[in-house]
Design a protein around this motif. Structure first.
Motif, PDB file in Angstrom:
ATOM      1  N   SER A  70       0.821  -1.215   0.000  1.00 40.86           N
ATOM      2  CA  SER A  70       0.000   0.000   0.000  1.00 40.86           C
ATOM      3  C   SER A  70       0.851   1.261   0.000  1.00 40.86           C
ATOM      4  O   SER A  70       0.579   2.215  -0.740  1.00 40.86           O
ATOM      5  CB  SER A  70      -0.939   0.017   1.216  1.00 40.86           C
ATOM      6  OG  SER A  70      -1.882  -1.020   1.158  1.00 40.86           O
ATOM      7  N   LEU A  74       1.138   4.242  -2.737  1.00 37.16           N
ATOM      8  CA  LEU A  74       0.883   5.628  -2.335  1.00 37.16           C
ATOM      9  C   LEU A  74       1.972   6.563  -2.846  1.00 37.16           C
ATOM     10  O   LEU A  74       1.685   7.613  -3.432  1.00 37.16           O
ATOM     11  CB  LEU A  74       0.797   5.707  -0.813  1.00 37.16           C
ATOM     12  CG  LEU A  74       0.651   7.116  -0.218  1.00 37.16           C
ATOM     13  CD1 LEU A  74      -0.644   7.761  -0.694  1.00 37.16           C
ATOM     14  CD2 LEU A  74       0.700   7.061   1.305  1.00 37.16           C
ATOM     15  N   LEU A 383      -4.078   6.382  -6.563  1.00 38.18           N
ATOM     16  CA  LEU A 383      -4.479   6.259  -5.161  1.00 38.18           C
ATOM     17  C   LEU A 383      -5.539   5.178  -4.982  1.00 38.18           C
ATOM     18  O   LEU A 383      -5.689   4.618  -3.893  1.00 38.18           O
ATOM     19  CB  LEU A 383      -5.009   7.598  -4.639  1.00 38.18           C
ATOM     20  CG  LEU A 383      -3.964   8.687  -4.389  1.00 38.18           C
ATOM     21  CD1 LEU A 383      -4.639   9.993  -3.999  1.00 38.18           C
ATOM     22  CD2 LEU A 383      -2.981   8.253  -3.295  1.00 38.18           C
ATOM     23  N   VAL A 386      -4.004   2.173  -3.713  1.00 37.11           N
ATOM     24  CA  VAL A 386      -3.799   2.186  -2.258  1.00 37.11           C
ATOM     25  C   VAL A 386      -5.074   1.726  -1.566  1.00 37.11           C
ATOM     26  O   VAL A 386      -5.047   0.875  -0.669  1.00 37.11           O
ATOM     27  CB  VAL A 386      -3.421   3.603  -1.779  1.00 37.11           C
ATOM     28  CG1 VAL A 386      -3.189   3.603  -0.273  1.00 37.11           C
ATOM     29  CG2 VAL A 386      -2.199   4.118  -2.512  1.00 37.11           C
TER      30      VAL A 386
END
Length: 450
Positions: A70, A74, A383, A386
């Motif tokens: 993650s 990011l 994003l 993420v």
């Protein structure tokens, strides 16, 4: 062409210019842009592969691995914003050289720390460095956007992005071969270090800068103030966010949810990203022909259907059905990547014409804002990756499977469908308000063609 490979005059909309030398130059820059971006994607998704090598001796839980991937996603998303505007500051060729060379930092760092006994915080820090590979996409797309005429942007941007995206399955295939041969992760890293050097050198030898792409901070501000930038960012979360998020998570879901070994997972993980990458130019080409909004709309319908099948497969623990539906979802995410990015220059071209601009002035205005918006849209879209990894992490912590995450994804695809229809395809049911100018009304109607 001036010294330092700067092109002083560039007018791809002029068909004579395009046929005589523009197309040849644009295609050459596209080829080497794809090469550099391809390796950038491989480095960005490096940790989705490295975690497959990290067995019990590394002391990491499934939740730790999802958190690790993650944070890599990011950083890649955030890096896309400055990388977009670096093209205007340094030139497309010059920045490609720099951005390719920077990939040595996370690759060498991973080579140094990749062994049992390394702390989780160290892995997180080195993973953060790998995120810069995600920025290469934004600078590459902005650069190639300037080289091609509007009528060819869907195909060109699709080829550029698809060739970059295919770096994901390529590194996964390389990992499969190395795991199958009982090799370690450092073998994989050792292969990519010289490839990075080759990409940087070839960019220096064969790419060009366009002098007319000047640094324009006002374009970034104008793009950020435009509502369509954020609408398209939302839609891109559904397409590219899905692609990159699933690319990072697929192998871990197979290991955590279906008990696959690293080798068994590696045999399957590359298939979806490979097909999703290959079909991205097809999405751009279909958008050139039928309109990006229409292709995007129906693509979300299909993505929702595939996700519903995944929910059923996850609940029944049917590996065959799960893998089939997941691969199909990858294909659709790639198709949608091509169609959504085709929409961007069309939208800003329509807005330029709505302002009363025509000819080269309209093209220049549309190119200016579409190029600036791509950095924002690409960053927000990434994003989504993420969010996908965090959703899987929470779903496994709460329910022991990925079912909860897929329910959330299904709801999001439904929202994307409604947004696409309401903004870009719905015909006005009533006459335009009295305060609207004729050009504003025409712009609203023309969005269905983007």
């Amino acid at each position: 062409m001036a010294a330092g490979r700067w092109i002083e005059h560039w007018d791809p909309e002029d068909e004579t210019f395009w046929k005589e030398k523009g197309e040849r130059t644009a295609n050459r820059n596209l080829f080497f842009s794809v090469l550099s971006e391809h390796i950038g994607f491989s480095v960005w998704t490096l940790w989705s592969v490295l975690v497959l090598f990290m067995g019990p001796e590394y002391g990491l839980t499934p939740a730790d691995k999802f958190l690790l991937t993650s944070v890599v996603t990011l950083v890649g998303a955030v890096a896309r914003v400055p990388y977009t505007f670096a093209v205007a500051v340094f030139g497309g060729r010059n920045w490609t050289i720099v951005s390719a060379s920077l990939l040595l930092v996370p690759t060498v760092a991973a080579f140094v720390v990749m062994e049992p006994g390394t702390s989780f915080s160290t892995f997180l820090l080195v993973g953060l460095l790998a995120g810069i590979g995600g920025g290469n996409f934004a600078s590459s797309m902005t650069n190639i956007n300037a080289f091609f005429p509007l009528r060819r942007k869907g195909w060109a941007l699709g080829m550029n992005a698809g060739g970059g995206n295919i770096g994901v399955p390529v590194i996964q295939l390389a990992a499969l071969a190395i795991i199958g041969a009982s090799g370690g992760p450092r073998v994989l890293l050792g292969i990519y270090i010289p490839l990075i050097v080759v990409a940087a050198v070839l960019s220096a030898l064969y790419m060009d800068n366009i002098a007319s792409v000047k640094n324009d901070t006002g374009a970034a501000k104008d793009a950020a103030r435009d509502g369509h930038t954020w609408i398209m960012s939302f839609l891109y979360v559904g397409t590219f966010g899905s692609f990159i998020g699933y690319s990072f998570a697929f192998g871990q879901v197979l290991q955590s949810g279906f008990g696959r070994t690293p080798l068994q997972a590696a045999y399957l993980t590359f298939i979806g990203p490979l097909l999703g990458s290959l079909i991205r130019p097809v999405g751009g080409k279909l958008a050139d022909t039928y309109g990006g909004a229409r292709i995007t709309l129906w693509n979300y319908v299909a993505m929702g259907a595939a996700t519903a099948v995944l929910i059923v497969a996850s609940m029944r623990e049917s590996l065959g059905l799960f893998v089939t539906a997941f691969v199909f979802l990858f294909v659709l995410s790639g198709l949608g990547n091509g169609s959504t990015f085709k929409m961007i220059p069309g939208i800003f071209q329509a807005k330029a014409e709505a302002k009363g601009l025509t000819g080269e002035a309209a093209v220049a205005h549309g190119r200016r804002l579409s190029g600036a918006s791509m950095g924002i849209i690409g960053a927000v879209g990434a994003l989504g990756g993420v969010g996908i990894n965090l959703a899987f992490r929470q779903s496994f912590l709460s329910y022991g499977s990925g079912t909860g995450a897929f329910v959330a994804f299904l709801a999001f695809y439904a929202a994307c469908f409604v947004m696409t229809w309401a903004v870009y395809l719905r015909r006005p049911a009533v006459a335009a308000p009295a305060t609207a100018t004729p050009t504003e009304e025409n712009a609203q109607l023309s969005y269905a063609k983007v």
